[in-house]
Design a protein around this motif. Structure first.
Motif, short mmCIF file in Angstrom:
data_model
loop_
_atom_site.label_atom_id
_atom_site.label_comp_id
_atom_site.label_asym_id
_atom_site.label_seq_id
_atom_site.Cartn_x
_atom_site.Cartn_y
_atom_site.Cartn_z
N VAL A 50 0.84 -1.20 0.00
CA VAL A 50 0.00 0.00 0.00
C VAL A 50 0.87 1.25 0.00
N ALA A 51 0.61 2.15 -0.98
CA ALA A 51 1.33 3.42 -1.07
C ALA A 51 0.33 4.55 -0.96
N ILE A 52 0.51 5.40 0.05
CA ILE A 52 -0.42 6.49 0.31
C ILE A 52 0.36 7.82 0.28
N HIS A 53 -0.10 8.75 -0.54
CA HIS A 53 0.56 10.06 -0.59
C HIS A 53 0.46 10.73 0.77
N LYS A 54 1.50 11.45 1.14
CA LYS A 54 1.57 12.07 2.46
C LYS A 54 0.45 13.08 2.70
N THR A 55 -0.13 13.61 1.64
CA THR A 55 -1.21 14.59 1.80
C THR A 55 -2.59 13.93 1.85
N ALA A 56 -2.67 12.64 1.59
CA ALA A 56 -3.96 11.94 1.60
C ALA A 56 -4.43 11.71 3.04
N ILE A 57 -5.72 11.59 3.20
CA ILE A 57 -6.32 11.32 4.51
C ILE A 57 -7.03 9.98 4.45
N VAL A 58 -6.69 9.11 5.39
CA VAL A 58 -7.35 7.80 5.50
C VAL A 58 -7.95 7.72 6.90
N GLU A 59 -9.27 7.63 6.97
CA GLU A 59 -9.94 7.58 8.26
C GLU A 59 -9.85 6.18 8.88
N GLN A 60 -10.47 6.03 10.03
CA GLN A 60 -10.32 4.81 10.82
C GLN A 60 -11.02 3.61 10.16
N ASN A 61 -10.45 2.45 10.45
CA ASN A 61 -11.03 1.15 10.08
C ASN A 61 -11.13 0.92 8.58
N VAL A 62 -10.27 1.58 7.81
CA VAL A 62 -10.19 1.29 6.37
C VAL A 62 -9.39 0.01 6.19
N ILE A 63 -9.88 -0.90 5.35
CA ILE A 63 -9.21 -2.16 5.10
C ILE A 63 -8.59 -2.14 3.70
N PHE A 64 -7.30 -2.45 3.64
CA PHE A 64 -6.59 -2.57 2.37
C PHE A 64 -6.21 -4.03 2.15
N LYS A 65 -6.46 -4.53 0.95
CA LYS A 65 -5.98 -5.85 0.55
C LYS A 65 -5.38 -5.74 -0.84
N GLY A 66 -4.17 -6.26 -1.01
CA GLY A 66 -3.53 -6.21 -2.32
C GLY A 66 -2.85 -4.89 -2.59
N LYS A 67 -2.44 -4.70 -3.84
CA LYS A 67 -1.69 -3.53 -4.28
C LYS A 67 -2.61 -2.32 -4.38
N GLY A 71 -3.46 8.66 -4.31
CA GLY A 71 -2.75 9.85 -4.74
C GLY A 71 -2.93 11.07 -3.85
N GLU A 72 -2.36 12.14 -4.31
CA GLU A 72 -2.27 13.41 -3.59
C GLU A 72 -3.64 13.97 -3.21
N ASN A 73 -3.76 14.37 -1.94
CA ASN A 73 -4.96 15.05 -1.43
C ASN A 73 -6.24 14.23 -1.54
N SER A 74 -6.12 12.93 -1.66
CA SER A 74 -7.31 12.09 -1.70
C SER A 74 -7.78 11.76 -0.29
N PHE A 75 -9.03 11.30 -0.21
CA PHE A 75 -9.67 11.05 1.07
C PHE A 75 -10.37 9.69 1.03
#
Length: 203
Positions: A50-67, A71-75
């Protein structure tokens, strides 16, 4: 032959193989993202797949599976479920409780809460209202092969997993359903509760 660049302006910046059809892009998305991982800058925080841009916001309990690349400023809203391979561009909003599977979502697109997007390519500045669906599989049919309708021509995809190709600046209403193999040109409007089924097939 569907030229994705005619529906999504900056698609060639993402992938320049002109001979690939949309469903072939989706089928090869894992390899495409593996190559993109090798070109990411220090602006991305990378943890395993998982690659997350430093400006992106990921809230709690998000599940990532796989690649996954975000990108920038995403939510990414709380309790979203992202099943890679997934590419999310700049300024994209994924609402709480939404599920994204094996898809590409380009810049400035908003996906409201409780949506599902599967095996799809979504253009720039798209708005998905709450509860809308990009279905990727014909559960109800004996023959599950997916066909698409484009420029009055029916094209066989030779796959059983493909959702939609949605052109730039389109609008998808709440609780609308895009059936597998949907192709929407730029600035398409899908009404609330509308079912898009472009190719009729016997069950």
């Amino acid at each position: 032959m569907i030229c994705i660049n005619n529906l999504i302006k900056n698609f060639a910046d993402f992938y320049s193989h002109e001979n690939f059809q949309p469903w072939e892009i989706i089928d090869h998305l894992q390899t495409i993202l593996e190559n993109k991982f090798n070109t990411l800058t220090d602006d991305y925080l990378i943890s395993e797949d998982v690659a997350i841009h430093k400006t992106a916001i990921v809230e709690q309990n998000v599940i990532f599976k796989g690649k996954v690349i975000i990108g920038e400023n995403s939510f990414i809203g709380a309790n979203a479920y992202l099943r890679g391979p997934i590419y999310i561009g700049k300024n994209v909003k994924i609402g709480p409780g939404s599920e994204i599977k094996q898809s590409i979502i380009f810049n400035d697109t908003a996906v409201a809460h409780f949506n599902y997007i599967g095996n799809s390519i979504i253009g720039n500045r798209i708005n998905f209202e709450a509860g809308s669906i990009c279905a990727n599989h014909y559960n109800e049919r004996k023959d599950k092969q997916i066909s698409v309708l484009f420029n009055s021509e029916i094209i066989q995809t030779n796959t059983t997993k493909f959702g939609a190709l949605v052109g730039d600046d389109s609008r998808i209403g709440a609780n609308a359903v895009l059936s597998p193999g949907t192709i929407l040109t730029k600035e398409s409007i899908v009404k609330r509760l509308e079912l898009i089924e472009q190719v009729k097939q016997d069950s």
